[in-house]
Design an enzyme around this catalytic site. Structure first.
Site, PDB file in Angstrom:
ATOM      1  CE  LYS A 146      -3.908  -2.216   2.450  1.00  0.00           C
ATOM      2  NZ  LYS A 146      -4.686  -2.540   3.440  1.00  0.00           N
ATOM      3  CD  GLN A 164      -3.512  -4.296   6.606  1.00  0.00           C
ATOM      4  OE1 GLN A 164      -3.480  -3.138   6.332  1.00  0.00           O
ATOM      5  NE2 GLN A 164      -3.853  -5.454   5.942  1.00  0.00           N
ATOM      6  CG  ASP A 188      -9.960   0.030   5.647  1.00  0.00           C
ATOM      7  OD1 ASP A 188      -9.737  -0.533   4.440  1.00  0.00           O
ATOM      8  OD2 ASP A 188      -9.343  -0.097   6.720  1.00  0.00           O
TER       9      ASP A 188
HETATM   10  N1  GUN Z   1      -6.646  -6.696   5.807  1.00  0.00           N
HETATM   11  C1  GUN Z   1      -6.936  -7.511   4.734  1.00  0.00           C
HETATM   12  N2  GUN Z   1      -7.709  -6.457   3.837  1.00  0.00           N
HETATM   13  C2  GUN Z   1      -7.959  -5.236   4.360  1.00  0.00           C
HETATM   14  C3  GUN Z   1      -8.581  -4.036   4.110  1.00  0.00           C
HETATM   15  O1  GUN Z   1      -8.892  -3.730   3.000  1.00  0.00           O
HETATM   16  N3  GUN Z   1      -8.499  -3.315   5.090  1.00  0.00           N
HETATM   17  C4  GUN Z   1      -7.685  -3.191   6.136  1.00  0.00           C
HETATM   18  N4  GUN Z   1      -7.924  -2.343   7.095  1.00  0.00           N
HETATM   19  N5  GUN Z   1      -7.303  -4.561   6.788  1.00  0.00           N
HETATM   20  C5  GUN Z   1      -7.503  -5.562   5.852  1.00  0.00           C
END
Ligand code: GUN
Length: 290
Positions: free
Chosen positions: A57, A101, A124
């Site tokens: 990311k 996350q 998110d």
């Molecule tokens: N863990 C796996 N996919 C995601 C996501 O899209 N957002 C977050 N915050 N954690 C994740």
């Protein structure tokens, strides 16, 4: 008889959308002499996959001109410490949006964490205010993976209206939001949706009838060719590490190939679309917040 299976190339489409975002940043941010968008990331613990996702990311953001602020906290930190970091992100005017996350350790109440994020910064889209707005068809942040899948279908001109979709998995990250978006009354939607999950009896009964199958269960080779009907559209959201640098999805690629009409591969399907949708949400937050 085998049919031609077309692969849904997420890398190529994500590249195209990246270019669109770069133009938006130029036109809407830089021309107006605004600061570049800034995405906050809170990473708790040392989960191998989470570290890799977060690094990806950050790399994505860097490549496109979005700044990032990474806060790392130890896996043994208390919930109070995590909530304090979230509060700092909420209050920091230099952060446009942020994510915590997932997954989090068992000693952390995930719902409490999600509720503590300022909905205006919740890129998110997991906060009930955003999730609820999405459910009601209002404008809000939509979860990146669901948005990525929908965009992958839309931009490949795959009609979903009137089609029967089976979503396997009911997580807040994928299953729940994509089932809502597929069935909504909208230009892109109007699909008839069944959500199957670990307690569903005889999943094959549903998948055999499905025009579209979206699978997100985290089990390699879960969906096989004998479970699908000819010409169906298969979206693989699984990410399963089989060695240090090799990942596979939830679909048994070889057995589905030649039966499905479209198939999103892993890697190179939904993954890059998810990352690019987070960029899009971050830009949206930056434009909203200033
Ligand atoms: N863990 C796996 N996919 C995601 C996501 O899209 N957002 C977050 N915050 N954690 C994740």
């Amino acid at each position: 008889m085998k049919i031609e299976t077309k692969l849904l190339n997420g890398n190529e489409l994500a590249n195209k959308i990246r270019k669109e975002i770069i133009i938006d940043i130029k036109e809407k941010i830089l021309k107006n002499k605004k600061n570049l968008p800034n995405l906050g990331i809170i990473l708790m613990g040392d989960n191998f996959s989470s570290i890799r996702y977060v690094n990806n990311k950050i790399k994505e953001c860097k490549n496109i001109g979005i700044r990032t602020t990474l806060i790392k906290i130890s896996k043994n930190s208390t919930e109070k410490v995590l909530l304090k970091e979230i509060e700092k992100m909420n209050k920091n005017p230099l952060i446009d949006g942020f994510i915590v996350q997932l997954p989090l350790g068992k000693h952390i109440n995930q719902n409490k964490v999600i509720l503590s994020i300022d909905p205006k910064k919740d890129v998110d889209g997991f906060h009930p205010e955003n999730f609820g707005k999405m459910t009601l068809g209002m404008n809000s942040f939509y979860p990146a993976t669901a948005l990525g899948i929908l965009t992958l279908l839309e931009r490949n001109k795959i009609e979903i209206s009137g089609k029967y979709t089976v979503v396997i998995g009911r997580s807040i990250i994928v299953g729940k939001p994509i089932s809502i978006l597929m069935s909504r009354k909208n230009l892109i939607g109007n699909s008839t949706v069944t959500i199957a999950h670990s307690k569903t009896i005889n999943i094959k009964y549903y998948t055999k009838k499905a025009d579209i199958i979206i699978v997100s269960v985290g089990i390699k080779n879960f969906l096989t060719g004998t479970m699908i009907k000819k010409g169906s559209i298969i979206i693989d959201v699984g990410i399963n590490n089989i060695s240090n640098n090799k990942i596979v999805g939830d679909v048994d690629f070889k057995s589905v190939y030649g039966i499905a009409s479209y198939l999103s591969p892993v890697p190179g399907g939904v993954g890059p679309m998810t990352r690019v949708m987070l960029l899009k949400n971050t830009l949206k937050a930056a434009l909203n917040n200033r």
